[in-house]
Scaffold this active site. Structure first.
Site, short mmCIF file in Angstrom:
data_model
loop_
_atom_site.label_atom_id
_atom_site.label_comp_id
_atom_site.label_asym_id
_atom_site.label_seq_id
_atom_site.Cartn_x
_atom_site.Cartn_y
_atom_site.Cartn_z
N PHE A 13 -1.45 7.61 12.02
CA PHE A 13 -1.45 8.49 11.51
C PHE A 13 -2.98 9.72 12.00
O PHE A 13 -3.23 10.75 11.67
CB PHE A 13 -1.72 9.03 10.32
CG PHE A 13 -2.87 7.63 9.21
CD1 PHE A 13 -3.98 7.86 9.56
CD2 PHE A 13 -2.64 6.84 7.97
CE1 PHE A 13 -4.93 6.73 9.09
CE2 PHE A 13 -3.26 6.25 7.83
CZ PHE A 13 -4.61 5.67 7.90
N GLU B 196 -12.18 5.87 4.20
CA GLU B 196 -11.25 6.74 5.74
C GLU B 196 -12.92 7.76 6.07
O GLU B 196 -13.25 8.22 6.55
CB GLU B 196 -10.44 8.27 5.28
CG GLU B 196 -9.06 7.46 4.90
CD GLU B 196 -8.86 8.52 3.67
OE1 GLU B 196 -8.42 9.65 4.12
OE2 GLU B 196 -7.49 7.89 3.44
N HIS C 129 -2.94 16.87 -3.25
CA HIS C 129 -3.61 16.68 -2.25
C HIS C 129 -2.92 18.40 -1.68
O HIS C 129 -3.26 18.55 -0.26
CB HIS C 129 -2.48 15.86 -1.14
CG HIS C 129 -3.18 14.48 -1.31
ND1 HIS C 129 -3.30 13.36 -2.50
CD2 HIS C 129 -3.21 12.78 -0.29
CE1 HIS C 129 -4.14 12.77 -2.41
NE2 HIS C 129 -4.30 12.11 -0.97
N TYR D 299 0.71 -1.18 -0.15
CA TYR D 299 0.37 -0.09 0.12
C TYR D 299 1.02 1.30 0.07
O TYR D 299 1.75 1.28 0.81
CB TYR D 299 -0.88 0.23 1.06
CG TYR D 299 -1.63 1.33 1.45
CD1 TYR D 299 -2.45 1.38 1.13
CD2 TYR D 299 -1.16 2.16 2.68
CE1 TYR D 299 -3.38 2.91 0.24
CE2 TYR D 299 -1.48 4.36 2.05
CZ TYR D 299 -3.05 3.80 1.52
OH TYR D 299 -3.32 4.79 1.57
N TYR E 110 -17.64 34.07 43.96
CA TYR E 110 -16.35 32.11 43.74
C TYR E 110 -15.12 32.74 42.46
O TYR E 110 -14.33 32.06 42.35
CB TYR E 110 -17.42 31.74 42.39
CG TYR E 110 -18.49 31.13 44.12
CD1 TYR E 110 -18.77 30.49 45.06
CD2 TYR E 110 -19.38 30.18 42.86
CE1 TYR E 110 -19.66 29.91 45.29
CE2 TYR E 110 -19.97 28.83 43.76
CZ TYR E 110 -20.46 28.90 45.04
OH TYR E 110 -21.06 28.48 46.04
N ARG F 73 -13.19 33.69 45.45
CA ARG F 73 -12.48 32.93 45.92
C ARG F 73 -11.95 31.57 45.62
O ARG F 73 -11.83 30.91 46.59
CB ARG F 73 -14.19 32.85 46.63
CG ARG F 73 -14.11 31.57 47.87
CD ARG F 73 -14.87 31.59 48.87
NE ARG F 73 -16.00 32.27 48.21
CZ ARG F 73 -17.44 31.54 49.12
NH1 ARG F 73 -17.06 30.38 49.35
NH2 ARG F 73 -18.53 32.18 48.25
#
Length: 500
Positions: free
Chosen positions: A330, A414, A87, A57, A281, A284
């Site tokens: 990946f 994918e 890509h 692959y 708060y 505190r």
């Protein structure tokens, strides 16, 4: 770091080491061990490609859902170059040059581990780009964080083959132009190399490291400015005592209590008798909230340490075992989750800061309404709180976990992705808002402290007040607040918080 070069492959990378490398400006070179690892893996892969009749692959096949398409030996270089070209689909806004530099560093380190099958000449060229401050143009959108960061990494490495664009000495030029300028030949990609360069999580991790560097600076700022707000509000010190933290001993909480006691040491304001017995708060619970943020960021750092010292391209080449294995290293899920966690945590710093700002302008505890004389005639610090609230609200939107989403890609091959690229880049949006929120808290806190005069705060806070007042004066009556916010942001850009 007092050295001219850092040797890639000489040791594991850490967040602190990477930050040190960036700050020192030292150059990079491969260690002897790294060169041996890279060469050995490449030699094995060449031999494997020549001898193997079984499709492998990404080496003798197409990519993604095209894994069943066989590629002849003579077409392997074309296959790899086509991969990088096709890509290169990152889009949007160019990423910061620091992120680009980190991507180059992290990819070189990952390859140096000796499982990626890349030529030495390819890695040397990556280091050439790093050492000469050549920044390939990479955009902030386009990664699914699953087959690694395919799109942005493709844009990063296009210039190696004479394509794409770079920024050099603040000038944008083509990949061919930069190679010609330095007298370099385009890299002739061999089998698997394009895939090794494009697979990996270096876009995500580079953004994460940059966010951590900026984030820790903001944590320190919010600790200091929160202490200044406590002084302005005439708050109590007891919630920061160590005994409180020790009975709920989260490390960040203990640390925050200690830091606040140190910041406030020697303060006349904190020591004088209080009329009130309890604070809201947002004052505190600072040890609990700020402390939890620190613990979250340390967890992110631990995960990043594993990731940046890992092999995340595919397939993985194992020369000693005589194997080339296609897996899923990946996939960005481990870091996508923690980046989302960090986004939620960092957002909380802004959330609690805005509440402190809101308390300071209410006209309580002897402070004038909106922290200005003659409120009504003057609006004072009314609207900076609006701006802070707006950014807190926006950060709540950004804090939504990107890793909750997945969209199928590559024709179903994918079918589950991490969206870690989005998890990492939106951290910068959160941090950009936090910088302005921090500036607004400093403005309000300093104004409030000046209303406590003649009482003095601690020596540390008084030192900060003196430096800040040289840039932004006390507000006597209404001014153009935008200008003061900008001046405060500039002050923060050149301000180091040192709490010994």
């Amino acid at each position: 770091m007092n050295r001219e070069y850092f040797e890639i492959g000489s040791c594991d990378l850490t967040y602190a080491l990477v930050e040190e490398i960036l700050k020192s400006g030292c150059k990079l070179k491969l260690s002897d061990e790294a060169r041996r690892n890279i060469a050995r893996c490449r030699e094995f892969l060449d031999k494997k490609t020549d001898e193997n009749t079984v499709p492998v692959y990404g080496i003798t096949t197409g990519f993604g859902s095209l894994y069943n398409k066989h590629i002849s030996r003579g077409e392997l270089t074309v296959l790899q170059e086509n991969l990088v070209k096709s890509h290169s689909c990152s889009v949007g806004t160019p990423v910061d040059s620091v992120v680009v530099k980190l991507m180059l560093l992290l990819k070189a380190h990952a390859i140096s581990l000796g499982y990626s099958g890349v030529q030495l000449s390819t890695v040397d060229r990556i280091l050439d780009f790093y050492n000469n401050d050549i920044f390939p143009v990479v955009y902030d959108r386009g990664s699914l964080g699953a087959s690694g960061d395919l799109a942005p990494l493709a844009n990063l490495f296009l210039p190696l083959i004479g394509e794409g664009e770079v920024v050099y000495k603040e000038k944008r030029m083509s990949g061919k132009e930069i190679l010609d300028l330095f007298g370099w030949q385009p890299i002739h990609l061999e089998s698997k190399e394009g895939l090794a360069l494009l697979n990996g999580t270096q876009f995500m991790t580079a953004n994460g490291i940059k966010a951590l560097i900026d984030g820790w600076h903001l944590v320190n700022c919010f600790d200091l400015f929160g202490a200044m707000s406590l002084e302005a509000y005439d708050g109590r010190i007891e919630p920061f005592w160590d005994c409180i933290q020790q009975v709920r001993p989260h490390p960040g909480q203990i640390e925050t209590g200690r830091i606040y006691r140190k910041i406030l040491e020697g303060s006349e304001i904190i020591e004088h008798e209080k009329e009130h017995i309890q604070d809201p708060y947002s004052f505190r619970c600072i040890p609990q909230v700020h402390g939890a943020v620190k613990d979250a960021m340390r967890h992110v750092t631990e995960v990043l340490h594993i990731e940046i010292n890992s092999v995340t391209d595919n397939p993985t080449v194992f020369p000693e075992q005589d194997m080339v294995v296609s897996g899923g290293n990946f996939h960005g899920e481990p870091i996508a989750l923690v980046f989302d966690y960090m986004g939620v945590a960092m957002h909380e710093l802004g959330n609690i800061s805005e509440r402190r700002v809101a308390q300071l302008i209410l006209g309580k505890r002897g402070l004038p309404e909106f922290l200005v004389a003659k409120p009504g005639l003057n609006s004072g610090f009314m609207i900076p709180q609006y701006a802070a609230a707006s950014m807190v609200s926006q950060n709540k939107m950004y804090a939504w976990p990107a890793s909750c989403d997945s969209i199928v890609s590559s024709n179903g091959q994918e079918d589950i992705v991490s969206m870690g690229g989005n998890s990492s880049t939106k951290l910068h949006k959160i941090i950009d808002n936090l910088k302005i929120i921090a500036a607004i808290e400093l403005m309000n806190a300093a104004q409030g402290i000046d209303f406590r005069r003649p009482l003095k705060s601690s020596p540390l806070i008084e030192k900060v007040m003196k430096a800040y007042r040289e840039v932004v004066p006390f507000v006597e009556e209404d001014v153009v607040m935008e200008e003061y916010i900008k001046k405060t942001l500039d002050f923060l850009d050149h301000f180091d918080v040192v709490i010994e």
